[in-house]
Design an enzyme around this catalytic site. Structure first.
Site, short mmCIF file in Angstrom:
data_model
loop_
_atom_site.label_atom_id
_atom_site.label_comp_id
_atom_site.label_asym_id
_atom_site.label_seq_id
_atom_site.Cartn_x
_atom_site.Cartn_y
_atom_site.Cartn_z
N ASP A 120 -80.96 -45.26 -11.78
CA ASP A 120 -82.38 -45.60 -11.75
C ASP A 120 -82.48 -47.10 -11.53
OD1 ASP A 120 -85.14 -45.39 -11.88
OD2 ASP A 120 -85.19 -44.34 -13.78
N HIS B 124 -89.30 -48.18 -18.28
CA HIS B 124 -89.69 -49.32 -17.45
C HIS B 124 -89.87 -50.57 -18.30
CE1 HIS B 124 -90.80 -45.97 -14.78
NE2 HIS B 124 -90.62 -46.82 -13.80
#
Length: 340
Positions: A247, A177
């Site tokens: 993702d 992230h």
């Protein structure tokens, strides 16, 4: 309908959201906590979206533990790794619990007309900062048993599953992230430690999500941008025929190839079927305007639509829900007692 999946700005549709929904290349929406205040609001939001685009896939990250977007009015679900811990290593007992938690998660979401959750996590509980107890276990055979039962429970509630994060995020410490993780291990070690759950459960997996991790001894590109991982290893060697989601392309680990359009094109060129763009609605609209819709929706993507389930009242009156909900609450108490 097409290969772009994005999100909404808040709990009600805005003009920007409606502009996104006007894009013919939009194939689905992912919900976040900002899209939820209570079950009535969520039901109204889902109805509003369905009225405009009934064919869209609606989904959420709803694994349990710290990754559960909907709270008030939903059962607090245990983290996957809590099952084996609470069972004190008894895999057979944890497997029975996993099936019920998979069913409970899926049944509550299907009662709200959410098609699927991005679950289960098939990573191992290794050194990763972002995986940890999101993983069922450390050993591949335990992950296969527990995640397989969890998937069976999801299927019993009418929900498809998405295994993540191929070929494995649990053995690299950095969080994709906020960073661009690199896993320096050779392919043979990845195949021994991380790939077995994806291989062992391939026949059960309706979809797979690659990791934003680079494995330089296999390919210089992150797995989600890698034809080596997606086309050669996943599609050809493993003979996988389900859907491949990227993702979130807004994550730091995905930023290595340029702007959002470049990231989307790189993911699709590598073999992803759907590109996921989160927390950047304006960018998602611009991308969706430049990516072509599908001439026809591929059958594996159509299969991700949720099957009919019980409404909330009928569900909560059922014996299975009551027992599963009691089990989940017991896990919550155990987790609270276990905290230092």
């Amino acid at each position: 309908m097409g290969p772009v999946m994005a999100d909404l700005l808040g709990p009600v549709l805005t003009e920007t959201d409606r502009a996104l929904l006007d894009c013919s290349s939009l194939g689905g929406l992912i919900f976040f906590s900002r899209n939820f205040t209570d079950v009535d609001q969520l039901q109204a939001l889902v109805h509003a979206v369905r009225a405009l685009r009934p064919e869209l896939l609606l989904c959420v990250d709803h694994e349990g533990g710290r990754v559960q977007r909907f709270r008030d009015g939903f059962t607090p679900l245990p983290a996957a790794g809590a099952l084996l811990q609470r069972a004190e290593g008894d895999v057979a007992l944890a497997t029975r619990w996993a099936r019920e938690m998979g069913w409970l998660m899926a049944a509550e979401l299907r009662a709200m007309d959410i098609d699927f959750s991005f679950a289960p996590v098939l990573d191992r509980n290794g050194c990763s900062d972002v995986i940890g107890l999101r993983a069922f276990a450390e050993q591949p055979e335990q992950i296969i048993a527990l995640a397989g039962a969890y998937i069976d429970g999801m299927a019993e509630a009418g929900m498809a599953c998405v295994g993540k994060h191929f070929p494995g995020h649990g053995s690299v410490k950095a969080d994709s992230h906020v960073a661009a993780p690199i896993d320096p291990r050779p392919l043979a070690q990845i195949q021994a430690d991380d790939l077995p759950p994806f291989i062992g459960l391939a026949d059960k997996l309706d979809a797979i999500m690659p990791a934003h991790v680079t494995y330089p001894q296999v390919d210089s590109r992150p797995a989600g941008y890698s034809p080596v991982w997606i086309q050669q290893i996943l599609r050809q060697q493993m003979q996988y025929r389900g859907v491949v989601f990227s993702d979130d392309l807004g994550m730091a680990g995905a930023a290595v190839v340029g702007d959002m359009l470049a990231r989307t094109q790189a993911a699709l060129d590598a073999g992803c079927d759907i590109a996921l763009i989160c927390n950047q609605t304006e960018a998602a609209i611009e991308v969706a305007k430049q990516i072509a819709p599908w001439p026809t929706v591929p059958a594996p993507i159509q299969a991700l639509r949720g099957q009919p389930g019980s409404d909330r009242v009928t569900l909560r009156d059922s014996e299975r829900w009551q027992k599963a909900q009691q089990l989940a609450v017991a896990f919550e108490r155990f987790t609270m007692l276990a905290k230092p």
